[in-house]
Scaffold this motif. Structure first.
Motif, PDB file in Angstrom:
ATOM      1  N   ASN A 222      43.291  34.131  44.707  1.00 39.61           N
ATOM      2  CA  ASN A 222      44.509  34.376  43.922  1.00 39.61           C
ATOM      3  C   ASN A 222      45.157  33.059  43.498  1.00 39.61           C
ATOM      4  O   ASN A 222      45.711  32.943  42.402  1.00 39.61           O
ATOM      5  CB  ASN A 222      45.503  35.225  44.722  1.00 39.61           C
ATOM      6  CG  ASN A 222      45.126  36.699  44.696  1.00 39.61           C
ATOM      7  OD1 ASN A 222      44.405  37.152  43.798  1.00 39.61           O
ATOM      8  ND2 ASN A 222      45.597  37.445  45.669  1.00 39.61           N
ATOM      9  N   GLU A 223      45.076  32.069  44.366  1.00 40.96           N
ATOM     10  CA  GLU A 223      45.660  30.781  44.009  1.00 40.96           C
ATOM     11  C   GLU A 223      44.792  30.071  42.955  1.00 40.96           C
ATOM     12  O   GLU A 223      45.307  29.478  42.006  1.00 40.96           O
ATOM     13  CB  GLU A 223      45.835  29.907  45.260  1.00 40.96           C
ATOM     14  CG  GLU A 223      46.917  28.871  45.071  1.00 40.96           C
ATOM     15  CD  GLU A 223      47.408  28.265  46.379  1.00 40.96           C
ATOM     16  OE1 GLU A 223      46.555  27.921  47.228  1.00 40.96           O
ATOM     17  OE2 GLU A 223      48.620  28.106  46.534  1.00 40.96           O
ATOM     18  N   ILE A 224      43.476  30.191  43.122  1.00 39.46           N
ATOM     19  CA  ILE A 224      42.563  29.639  42.106  1.00 39.46           C
ATOM     20  C   ILE A 224      42.812  30.335  40.766  1.00 39.46           C
ATOM     21  O   ILE A 224      42.771  29.709  39.698  1.00 39.46           O
ATOM     22  CB  ILE A 224      41.087  29.819  42.555  1.00 39.46           C
ATOM     23  CG1 ILE A 224      40.780  28.921  43.766  1.00 39.46           C
ATOM     24  CG2 ILE A 224      40.104  29.563  41.423  1.00 39.46           C
ATOM     25  CD1 ILE A 224      40.717  27.440  43.474  1.00 39.46           C
ATOM     26  N   ALA A 255      40.464  38.519  42.261  1.00 39.66           N
ATOM     27  CA  ALA A 255      41.873  38.148  42.075  1.00 39.66           C
ATOM     28  C   ALA A 255      42.682  39.398  41.744  1.00 39.66           C
ATOM     29  O   ALA A 255      42.176  40.328  41.124  1.00 39.66           O
ATOM     30  CB  ALA A 255      41.978  37.131  40.946  1.00 39.66           C
ATOM     31  N   GLY A 256      43.912  39.432  42.175  1.00 37.28           N
ATOM     32  CA  GLY A 256      44.753  40.609  41.932  1.00 37.28           C
ATOM     33  C   GLY A 256      46.204  40.307  42.233  1.00 37.28           C
ATOM     34  O   GLY A 256      46.607  39.131  42.289  1.00 37.28           O
ATOM     35  N   PRO A 257      46.988  41.373  42.475  1.00 33.78           N
ATOM     36  CA  PRO A 257      48.440  41.179  42.654  1.00 33.78           C
ATOM     37  C   PRO A 257      48.856  40.823  44.081  1.00 33.78           C
ATOM     38  O   PRO A 257      50.011  41.005  44.450  1.00 33.78           O
ATOM     39  CB  PRO A 257      49.003  42.550  42.263  1.00 33.78           C
ATOM     40  CG  PRO A 257      47.921  43.511  42.625  1.00 33.78           C
ATOM     41  CD  PRO A 257      46.616  42.789  42.426  1.00 33.78           C
ATOM     42  N   GLY A 258      47.942  40.331  44.893  1.00 30.92           N
ATOM     43  CA  GLY A 258      48.281  39.975  46.281  1.00 30.92           C
ATOM     44  C   GLY A 258      47.809  41.057  47.226  1.00 30.92           C
ATOM     45  O   GLY A 258      47.764  42.225  46.853  1.00 30.92           O
ATOM     46  N   ASP A 411      46.938  43.996  33.144  1.00 27.24           N
ATOM     47  CA  ASP A 411      45.827  44.543  33.917  1.00 27.24           C
ATOM     48  C   ASP A 411      45.687  43.680  35.175  1.00 27.24           C
ATOM     49  O   ASP A 411      44.957  42.693  35.196  1.00 27.24           O
ATOM     50  CB  ASP A 411      44.571  44.481  33.019  1.00 27.24           C
ATOM     51  CG  ASP A 411      43.297  44.838  33.755  1.00 27.24           C
ATOM     52  OD1 ASP A 411      43.384  45.303  34.901  1.00 27.24           O
ATOM     53  OD2 ASP A 411      42.221  44.646  33.160  1.00 27.24           O
ATOM     54  N   LEU A 412      46.417  44.063  36.215  1.00 25.63           N
ATOM     55  CA  LEU A 412      46.496  43.194  37.397  1.00 25.63           C
ATOM     56  C   LEU A 412      45.283  43.342  38.314  1.00 25.63           C
ATOM     57  O   LEU A 412      45.225  42.721  39.376  1.00 25.63           O
ATOM     58  CB  LEU A 412      47.795  43.464  38.165  1.00 25.63           C
ATOM     59  CG  LEU A 412      49.084  43.303  37.351  1.00 25.63           C
ATOM     60  CD1 LEU A 412      50.311  43.444  38.249  1.00 25.63           C
ATOM     61  CD2 LEU A 412      49.127  41.969  36.596  1.00 25.63           C
ATOM     62  N   ARG A 413      44.301  44.144  37.895  1.00 29.79           N
ATOM     63  CA  ARG A 413      43.049  44.272  38.666  1.00 29.79           C
ATOM     64  C   ARG A 413      41.846  43.817  37.851  1.00 29.79           C
ATOM     65  O   ARG A 413      40.699  44.068  38.246  1.00 29.79           O
ATOM     66  CB  ARG A 413      42.852  45.714  39.123  1.00 29.79           C
ATOM     67  CG  ARG A 413      43.939  46.204  40.069  1.00 29.79           C
ATOM     68  CD  ARG A 413      43.868  45.514  41.417  1.00 29.79           C
ATOM     69  NE  ARG A 413      44.934  45.996  42.286  1.00 29.79           N
ATOM     70  CZ  ARG A 413      45.025  45.663  43.569  1.00 29.79           C
ATOM     71  NH1 ARG A 413      44.149  44.841  44.124  1.00 29.79           N
ATOM     72  NH2 ARG A 413      46.004  46.117  44.300  1.00 29.79           N
ATOM     73  N   VAL A 432      44.687  38.706  35.548  1.00 28.84           N
ATOM     74  CA  VAL A 432      44.951  37.715  36.602  1.00 28.84           C
ATOM     75  C   VAL A 432      43.853  36.662  36.588  1.00 28.84           C
ATOM     76  O   VAL A 432      42.684  36.967  36.842  1.00 28.84           O
ATOM     77  CB  VAL A 432      45.018  38.393  37.992  1.00 28.84           C
ATOM     78  CG1 VAL A 432      45.358  37.362  39.065  1.00 28.84           C
ATOM     79  CG2 VAL A 432      46.042  39.515  37.998  1.00 28.84           C
ATOM     80  N   GLY A 433      44.226  35.440  36.234  1.00 27.61           N
ATOM     81  CA  GLY A 433      43.255  34.350  36.291  1.00 27.61           C
ATOM     82  C   GLY A 433      42.294  34.317  35.126  1.00 27.61           C
ATOM     83  O   GLY A 433      41.211  33.729  35.234  1.00 27.61           O
ATOM     84  N   ARG A 434      42.657  34.991  34.035  1.00 34.21           N
ATOM     85  CA  ARG A 434      41.768  34.980  32.865  1.00 34.21           C
ATOM     86  C   ARG A 434      42.581  34.724  31.608  1.00 34.21           C
ATOM     87  O   ARG A 434      43.801  34.814  31.621  1.00 34.21           O
ATOM     88  CB  ARG A 434      41.043  36.319  32.760  1.00 34.21           C
ATOM     89  CG  ARG A 434      40.185  36.599  33.986  1.00 34.21           C
ATOM     90  CD  ARG A 434      39.362  37.842  33.803  1.00 34.21           C
ATOM     91  NE  ARG A 434      40.197  38.980  33.498  1.00 34.21           N
ATOM     92  CZ  ARG A 434      39.734  40.120  32.982  1.00 34.21           C
ATOM     93  NH1 ARG A 434      38.464  40.251  32.698  1.00 34.21           N
ATOM     94  NH2 ARG A 434      40.554  41.114  32.741  1.00 34.21           N
TER      95      ARG A 434
END
Ligand code: NAD
Length: 441
Positions: A222-224, A255-258, A411-413, A432-434
């Protein structure tokens, strides 16, 4: 073998049902009469795929029954499992052991003949010894041993995880207890599933270390992901490239919402407190907890940006609120941070979740519950995918976009892509991350 299972929650019920399927005679006990009434009527009070059928089969075979009378179940048992909750203790982050200790006392009073008292609940190092002391103090004549048998099943895949585990961990102090545990798990032992037999402390520690490691892996990616967004990399590609390295492995790199759920938040918190108590701070775990809180906040800001800086007056459709798909469990779900932020900011929130409503209604005040994602998206300003239920993996995106007032998606997934969204007529898409969509909104 005659087994009593104390606690019929997500772990106790699945374990009791599966142990009866191994051929043991199992009596499941809960102090909640409503749960026991439902179970006696053949109804499973939680959502867990396949559980109701497996339960019915074993009840019918006469190997499985349910009661509120702990003493009845314990008196004839050769092994008693304690599978009650160990939530975070209010105020200090420790595991609350009051349910385990109360169960141990009740068990002690009812013991009759040699019995192994097995703690399946996730408990801090030293708890099994405390259970032993409590039983010995409550019933000095009891002939018993204790064993630690932490559980690793995942909600949503619990039966498979119990029946085909990566490993079974058993902590014991004597050969006598080890033999009883071996008899219980013989069907797995015969099929070559690894059984790790160790001392009590190591068994207790394995469970916390494993969960903290998995929480760390999720939090790392998630941090990456946050960095990927900034530098224009795609975290899905990064995770794939990393995960193919056998030393890293591809699981838990989404990666996602935690992270949330019934285990990771409370178990990381408990491990951090255990470290502090022993003057061996668990710095990595403490950081993971802090970063994970930040991930959820970052998600809220992402949504706010998609709402042009304010939730006030916006209509937001949220798909999925359980902490993961295939469960009705809402404990510490990311939705419990994200949805109240939307409602508190003045948004009208519509929620769709295949199983979340029963628990979620009380936990998410001020939202409207819908059954249909398309109706929920009607004239909405933003669509948020928060839990990746299968139902949300193949949505008709053009149909959704057409219905929305402003077709924007968070789209958090990472189920869809900016390309899918653009093609479907969305004017904004964030994941997330994209990369987000190039268009301004
Ligand atoms: P839960 O809250 O779903 O169930 C606990 C049950 O125990 C409740 O039904 C409660 O009524 C009952 N209970 C409490 N005290 C009792 C008593 N004295 N006598 C009889 N019944 C009593 O909890 P859960 O999710 O099943 O978790 C149980 C333990 O297993 C926890 O320590 C948890 O950390 C661990 N665990 C959970 C999971 C998971 O996915 N849920 C996975 C692995 C380990």
């Amino acid at each position: 073998m005659q087994i009593a299972m104390i606690g019929t929650g997500y772990v106790g019920l699945v374990s009791g049902v599966c142990l009866s399927d191994f051929g043991h005679d199992v009596i499941c006990v809960d102090r909640d009469p409503r749960k026991i009434e439902a179970l006696q009527a053949g109804k499973v009070p939680i959502y867990e795929p396949g559980l109701e059928q497996l339960m019915a089969r074993n009840v019918e075979a006469g190997r499985l029954s349910f009661t509120t009378e702990l003493s009845e179940a314990v008196a004839g048992a050769e092994a008693v499992f304690i599978a009650v909750g160990t939530p975070t203790r209010r105020g200090d982050g420790h595991a609350d052991l009051s349910y385990v200790m109360a169960a141990a006392e009740d068990v002690a009073k009812a013991l009759n003949g040699f019995t192994v008292v097995v703690t399946k609940s996730t408990v801090p190092v030293g708890t099994n010894r405390k259970v032993k002391q409590t039983i010995a103090k409550t019933n000095p004549d009891a002939d018993f041993e204790v064993a630690s048998n932490p559980e690793f099943l995942r909600e949503g895949a619990a039966i498979d995880d119990f029946m085909k585990p990566d490993r079974v961990v058993v902590g014991v102090q004597s050969q006598r207890a080890a033999e009883v545990m071996q008899d219980i798990y013989r069907p797995l032992y015969l099929r070559d599933f690894p059984i790790v037999t160790t001392d009590l402390e190591s068994a207790e520690m394995i469970k916390y270390a494993a969960n903290a490691f998995l929480a760390t892996k999720i939090t790392f990616i998630n941090e990456i992901a946050a960095l990927c967004e900034r530098v224009g990399a795609d975290v899905k590609e990064v995770a794939k490239g990393m995960g193919l390295d056998g030393r890293i492995g591809k699981l838990f790199l989404h990666a996602g919402p935690g992270y949330g759920g019934s285990c990771f938040p409370k178990d990381t918190s408990a491990l951090a407190r255990i470290g502090q108590d022993h003057a061996v701070p668990q710095n990595i775990v403490e950081t993971v907890m802090r970063v994970n809180d930040g991930v959820k906040t970052r998600m809220v800001e992402k949504l706010r940006d998609l709402c042009d800086g304010t939730f006030n007056g916006k209509t937001v459709a949220v798909l999925g609120v359980t902490f993961k798909p295939n469960t009705d469990d809402m404990r510490d779900a990311p939705s419990l941070t994200i949805v109240p932020a939307l409602v508190g900011g003045g948004a009208k929130v519509r929620v769709v979740d295949p199983q979340g409503k029963r628990e979620g209604e009380a936990l998410l005040p001020g939202v409207n519950w819908h059954d249909d994602p398309y109706k929920a998206a009607n004239k909405a300003d933003l669509l948020v995918i928060l839990t990746e239920w299968n139902e949300f993996r193949a949505l008709d995106l053009p149909k959704l976009a057409k219905r929305m007032a402003t077709p924007r998606m968070a789209d958090l997934r990472n189920i869809y892509s900016a390309r899918d969204a653009r093609k479907a007529g969305f004017e904004a898409y964030e994941s997330v991350g994209r990369k987000s969509m190039d268009n301004n909104h």
